[in-house]
Design an enzyme around this catalytic site. Structure first.
Site: not given
Ligand code: PBG
Length: 332
Positions: A200, A210, A224, A240, A255, A281, A320
């Site tokens: 990720k 968010r 992050k 990983e 991701k 998203s 989505y």
């Molecule tokens: C956090 C999490 C995130 C998403 C899914 N789980 C955002 C982040 O890491 O801040 C993002 C998914 C998306 O953008 O559709 N555990």
């Protein structure tokens, strides 16, 4: 044998629909979709998600008829993301393993009402921490790995107890897959699957999410990057993934989605686990915005993206766009 032009004309196999169908190398169907949904606490609630035009968050009772319909159109699984009330966010994120928490209650309802619909839960603390981080944070702002893993393991167990089919750690702490696997085995959840967000990335494409789960303001601009991966790296993703498989992951996620398909393609034949991708998203909202302005055609663009995921080697995609795609597939 002379294989060059004009004896080899690549356009021959593109010259009509039937031959294009016959030589098509990749297939895509409703089987390949996982629908991520945002759940509100309470009853008969729905809210527009401003950062994701066309998407809403609902309370679980409102989701039932929607999901029942989608399930009939071929939906296999949903991934749940809770919107947690401010008053329940704490420094120790203890709401994350509350057996009567929003996720735990929602899983019980879904498994009772739609038992054949697969339920995937997110294992991470960002909805539950005041800081909006996926892990516990010390006084100096450092994310505490091993302490976080303990909480994540309790969270995963509470989801399994509620009936979750798959727990999906998306937090990127080290060692969490092994710890979750151990606690599940110890409690006889031998069949609960772990879908690890193995690679990720610290991406800028998560912004609309968010906002959707209301953690954006909590983060106060902090990144992050001390736990999510640097988007410049690929070799690191391979390690990983190897570690997570060795720790007991049944499936992995890469991701974000489209800009990261090189990772999928690079690791696909190296490891023998199913690989999913998350069309996140920001990717959703970019297509939506361009389609609204009529710069691109929405349906064609989205379906093309789905084939690209499959071509790269993904077994399934979290998107989505799932309800729209199921409708487009039904219309065909
Ligand atoms: C956090 C999490 C995130 C998403 C899914 N789980 C955002 C982040 O890491 O801040 C993002 C998914 C998306 O953008 O559709 N555990």
């Amino acid at each position: 044998m002379n294989k060059s032009y004009p004896s080899t004309r690549m356009r021959r196999n593109r010259s009509s629909k039937f031959i294009r169908n016959l030589v098509r190398e990749t297939s895509f169907s409703s089987d390949d979709l996982i629908y991520p949904i945002f759940i509100l606490p309470g009853k008969s609630k729905s809210e527009d998600i401003i950062s994701m035009p066309g998407k809403k968050r609902y309370s679980i009772d409102k989701y039932l008829p929607i999901l029942e319909r989608l399930h009939k159109s071929g939906l296999n699984a949903v991934a749940l993301f809770p919107v947690i009330e401010k008053s329940k966010k704490t420094n120790d994120a203890k709401e994350s393993f509350n057996n009567n928490g929003l996720v735990q209650k929602s899983v019980r309802i879904l498994k009772k009402e739609l038992p054949d619909l697969g339920v995937i839960t997110d294992i991470a603390l960002d909805p539950y921490t005041i800081t909006g981080h996926d892990g516990l944070v010390d006084k100096n702002g450092n994310i505490l790995n091993d302490q976080t893993v303990k909480v994540l393991s309790k969270q995963a167990l509470s989801h399994a107890e509620a009936g979750a089919d798959i727990v999906a750690p998306s937090d990127m702490m080290d060692g969490r897959v092994m710890s979750i696997r151990n606690i599940l085995e110890k409690n006889k959840f031998h069949n609960t699957k772990i879908l690890s967000y193995a690679a990720k990335y610290a991406s800028h494409l998560y912004g609309p999410f968010r906002n959707a789960v209301d953690s954006y303001n909590n983060l106060q601009g902090s990144s992050k990057e001390t736990y999510q991966m640097d988007f410049a790296n690929i070799t690191e993703a391979s390690l990983e993934i190897k570690l997570d498989i060795n720790e007991g992951a049944d499936m992995i996620i890469i991701k974000p989605g489209l800009p990261y398909l090189d990772i999928v393609s690079r690791i696909k034949d190296k490891y023998s686990v199913p690989v999913f991708s998350y069309h996140v998203s920001g990717e959703y909202s970019m297509i939506k915005a361009a389609a609204k302005k009529k710069y691109i055609e929405e349906k064609a663009t989205v379906l093309e993206a789905m084939y690209c995921f499959k071509r790269a080697g993904c077994n399934a995609v979290l998107t989505y766009y799932t309800p729209e795609i199921l409708k487009w597939l039904d219309d065909k």
